[in-house]
Design a protein around this motif. Structure first.
Motif, short mmCIF file in Angstrom:
data_model
loop_
_atom_site.label_atom_id
_atom_site.label_comp_id
_atom_site.label_asym_id
_atom_site.label_seq_id
_atom_site.Cartn_x
_atom_site.Cartn_y
_atom_site.Cartn_z
N THR A 1 0.99 -1.17 0.12
CA THR A 1 -0.04 0.17 -0.02
C THR A 1 0.93 1.34 -0.12
N ARG A 2 2.16 1.19 0.20
CA ARG A 2 2.99 2.38 0.42
C ARG A 2 3.61 2.67 -1.12
N GLN A 3 3.17 3.65 -1.57
CA GLN A 3 3.64 4.06 -3.03
C GLN A 3 4.63 4.95 -2.99
N ILE A 4 5.79 4.67 -3.66
CA ILE A 4 6.98 5.41 -3.65
C ILE A 4 7.07 6.04 -5.02
N ALA A 5 7.35 7.51 -5.04
CA ALA A 5 7.59 8.10 -6.41
C ALA A 5 8.90 8.96 -6.36
N VAL A 6 10.03 8.32 -7.37
CA VAL A 6 11.23 9.00 -7.39
C VAL A 6 11.38 9.46 -8.58
N THR A 7 11.73 10.75 -8.62
CA THR A 7 11.96 11.65 -9.95
C THR A 7 13.61 11.93 -9.95
N PRO A 8 14.39 11.23 -11.08
CA PRO A 8 15.54 11.55 -11.36
C PRO A 8 15.62 13.04 -12.29
N LEU A 9 16.61 13.74 -11.67
CA LEU A 9 16.54 15.12 -12.26
C LEU A 9 18.05 15.72 -12.77
N PHE A 10 18.09 15.99 -13.93
CA PHE A 10 19.20 16.39 -14.73
C PHE A 10 19.08 17.86 -15.00
N PRO B 1 13.33 11.40 -18.16
CA PRO B 1 12.67 10.26 -18.55
C PRO B 1 13.44 9.08 -18.96
N HIS B 2 12.87 7.93 -18.36
CA HIS B 2 13.58 6.55 -18.77
C HIS B 2 14.81 6.46 -18.17
N ALA B 3 15.27 7.09 -17.33
CA ALA B 3 16.33 6.66 -16.32
C ALA B 3 15.92 5.82 -15.37
N MET B 4 16.95 4.84 -15.00
CA MET B 4 16.72 3.67 -14.17
C MET B 4 16.85 4.19 -12.73
N VAL B 5 16.04 3.54 -11.65
CA VAL B 5 15.96 4.04 -10.49
C VAL B 5 16.15 2.64 -9.82
N GLN B 6 16.92 2.68 -8.60
CA GLN B 6 17.05 1.52 -7.81
C GLN B 6 16.90 2.17 -6.27
N LEU B 7 15.78 1.18 -5.63
CA LEU B 7 15.73 1.46 -4.04
C LEU B 7 16.52 0.34 -3.36
N GLU B 8 17.38 0.77 -2.24
CA GLU B 8 17.72 -0.36 -1.74
C GLU B 8 17.00 -0.06 -0.16
N LEU B 9 16.55 -1.37 0.34
CA LEU B 9 15.69 -1.45 1.52
C LEU B 9 16.43 -2.13 2.66
N HIS C 1 10.47 11.36 -3.47
CA HIS C 1 12.10 11.69 -3.47
C HIS C 1 12.63 12.01 -4.92
N ALA C 2 13.32 13.11 -5.02
CA ALA C 2 13.98 13.46 -6.17
C ALA C 2 15.85 13.32 -5.94
N VAL C 3 16.34 12.57 -6.98
CA VAL C 3 17.75 12.38 -6.75
C VAL C 3 18.30 13.13 -8.27
N GLU C 4 19.16 14.08 -7.84
CA GLU C 4 19.90 14.71 -8.89
C GLU C 4 21.16 13.71 -9.52
N LEU C 5 20.99 14.06 -11.04
CA LEU C 5 21.77 13.15 -11.82
C LEU C 5 22.97 13.97 -12.15
N HIS C 6 24.10 13.47 -12.30
CA HIS C 6 25.32 14.24 -12.70
C HIS C 6 25.99 13.60 -13.89
N PRO C 7 26.58 14.31 -14.81
CA PRO C 7 27.36 13.46 -15.85
C PRO C 7 28.51 12.51 -15.49
N ALA C 8 28.34 11.38 -16.07
CA ALA C 8 29.43 10.25 -15.43
C ALA C 8 30.49 10.29 -16.44
N ARG C 9 31.73 9.71 -15.95
CA ARG C 9 32.82 9.29 -16.83
C ARG C 9 33.36 8.07 -16.43
#
Length: 467
Positions: free
Chosen positions: A142-151, A157-165, A221-229
């Motif tokens: 019943t607990r609905q979690i929404a995570v928005t990746p931001l760049f 859109p279409h970024a992958m999101v992983q929750l660790e519990l 929750h929102a998670v900020e994305l950064h360029p990767a290398r």
């Protein structure tokens, strides 16, 4: 009525502003245990313990057509678990002596209704679960979690999101066209970290137990994305030669003072190639970062901190020395010693400031085997939810004169304890809080001509319910 009394903040439980009442009941009576051969088989590294149970719906009726999955986690490996239920019953034979397991989780899901059940176990609970079985009760998540990746402050859109519990349970979802990833959880599940990435170009994430503070009870929750290398990690030995075939986990986070880690996906689970190098393709391209390796091997350990050499992160490893096998036995006047979990720990370890902690399960005869460092002093005890092992300390393997003998460990029936945790003058109950008990055993050993002291012994944890 059991006698209740207040415990102070020096009782061994951290109280802060809390109040604690404790009630003792009669010791656990010996249960009619099933024959050992029905729940325990093999010996040594091949010892297996039978985990079994049933799956029911919210009304307690048998649930059919469910899928059973899970995992056992240790320092060096994760073993996947799966079972094909017959009717609503399942069984899984656990390889309990092939690694030092931290925890186990098992999941049942009804794909038709989407209802799920989770159950988690620590090694001290394996034996009791094998004897009595588990009941997995399906419930609606019943607990609905929404995570928005931001760049750049816009949803990705279409970024992958992983929750660790808790217990290392991981869930993944892809952000939709609006840039939001959706998860369905049970109310009791706790968030540990959030990680998000897109292709091999963007990465981000955070852990809830690090600063800056984020509230794990929120559902958005929102998670900020950064360029990767790419980041090259090179592992060398004492002579500077490359060391191939070393598996390791690469942890990356923000620099001091917070050290907030972004989480781990498969891009951070690496193994060195023939040239001793491995490449992380999702290293955040920050001006500053903090990172370290955890070697997933019992043959090597990290010596010192990594250094940047010719554009690569270089870590030196040293080989562990030779352990020596010793055998001991678990005995009891109230039950047999089969299946008990033995814990042995020592502060004397080739890797400085890292205690040596060993786990071993006893076979059908109560015999167990561990591989220890020669001439090191260990504190040993049985750890179990229902039975209490008296802790002892000894040198299991002595080189001069040569003596090898792990301890005979005695277990007795434990005493059940009820704990009431409250806060404030009106003693309001505190739900969902951890309480820790320990049976402290003080001991000493000599190292480099000096006497040193330590404390060991069995420990127990419990979590308060809604009351």
């Amino acid at each position: 009525m059991p006698n209740r009394g207040k415990l102070s903040g020096e009782s061994g439980v951290m109280l802060l502003a809390f109040g604690l009442a404790i009630a003792w009941s009669e010791p656990f009576a010996k249960a009619d245990e099933p024959p050992v051969e029905t729940w325990l088989r093999g010996s040594g590294a091949d010892l297996e313990m039978r985990l079994h149970g049933e799956v029911v719906d919210a009304n307690g009726k048998p649930a059919h057509g469910v899928e059973i999955t899970g995992a056992m986690r240790s320092d060096t490996t994760t073993a996947s678990l799966a079972a094909k239920p017959e009717a609503n019953h399942f069984e899984i034979w656990l390889p309990v002596n092939r690694s030092k397991w931290h925890a186990l989780w098992i999941k049942a899901i009804d794909s038709t209704t989407g209802h799920i059940a989770y159950h988690t176990l620590s090694p001290r609970q394996f034996r009791e679960a094998a004897l009595t079985g588990l009941t997995l009760t399906l419930a609606e998540p019943t607990r609905q979690i929404a995570v928005t990746p931001l760049f750049q402050d816009k949803p990705a859109p279409h970024a992958m999101v992983q929750l660790e519990l808790n217990y290392g349970i991981k869930m993944r979802a892809e952000a939709d066209n609006a840039g939001v990833a959706h998860f369905s959880l049970l109310p009791t599940q706790k968030l540990s970290s959030v990680t998000a990435w897109k292709d091999h170009k963007l990465i981000g994430g955070f852990s809830f137990d690090r600063k800056p503070t984020r509230d794990p009870t929120l559902n958005e929750h929102a998670v900020e994305l950064h360029p990767a290398r790419q980041e090259v990690i090179r592992i060398i030995d004492e002579q500077g030669a490359p060391v191939p075939g070393i598996p390791f986990t690469f942890y990356v986070g923000t620099p001091a003072p917070f050290f907030n880690f972004i989480g781990v996906n498969e891009e951070f689970e690496l193994t060195t190639e023939d040239d001793g190098a491995a490449t992380c393709r999702l290293f955040p391209d920050w001006k500053e970062s903090h990172s370290y390796l955890e070697i997933r091997s019992d043959k090597w350990y990290i010596d010192g901190e990594s250094k940047l050499v010719d554009g690569a992160m270089v870590s030196q490893v040293l080989p562990y020395g030779s352990r020596q096998p010793v055998r001991g036995r678990v005995v009891s006047a109230e039950t047999n010693g089969a299946g008990f979990c033995v814990e042995m720990s020592s502060s004397q370890n080739p890797r400085a400031n890292y205690p040596d902690s060993l786990l071993a399960f006893a076979d059908a005869n109560g015999d167990y085997e561990v591989r220890v460092w020669p001439d090191a002093t260990y504190c040993a005890s049985v750890i179990d939810d229902r039975w209490v092992g008296k802790p002892v300390d000894l040198i299991p393997f002595q080189t001069t004169p040569p003596v090898a003998a792990a301890p005979e460990l005695t277990v007795v029936a434990g005493q059940a304890v009820d704990v009431l945790l409250t806060v404030g003058d009106d003693n309001q109950p505190i739900p969902n809080q951890h309480v820790h008990f320990s049976l402290a055993h003080d001991y000493h050993w000599r190292e480099n001509g000096e006497q040193r002291n330590g404390t060991g012994g069995p420990r127990w944890w419990a979590t308060t319910d809604d009351h």
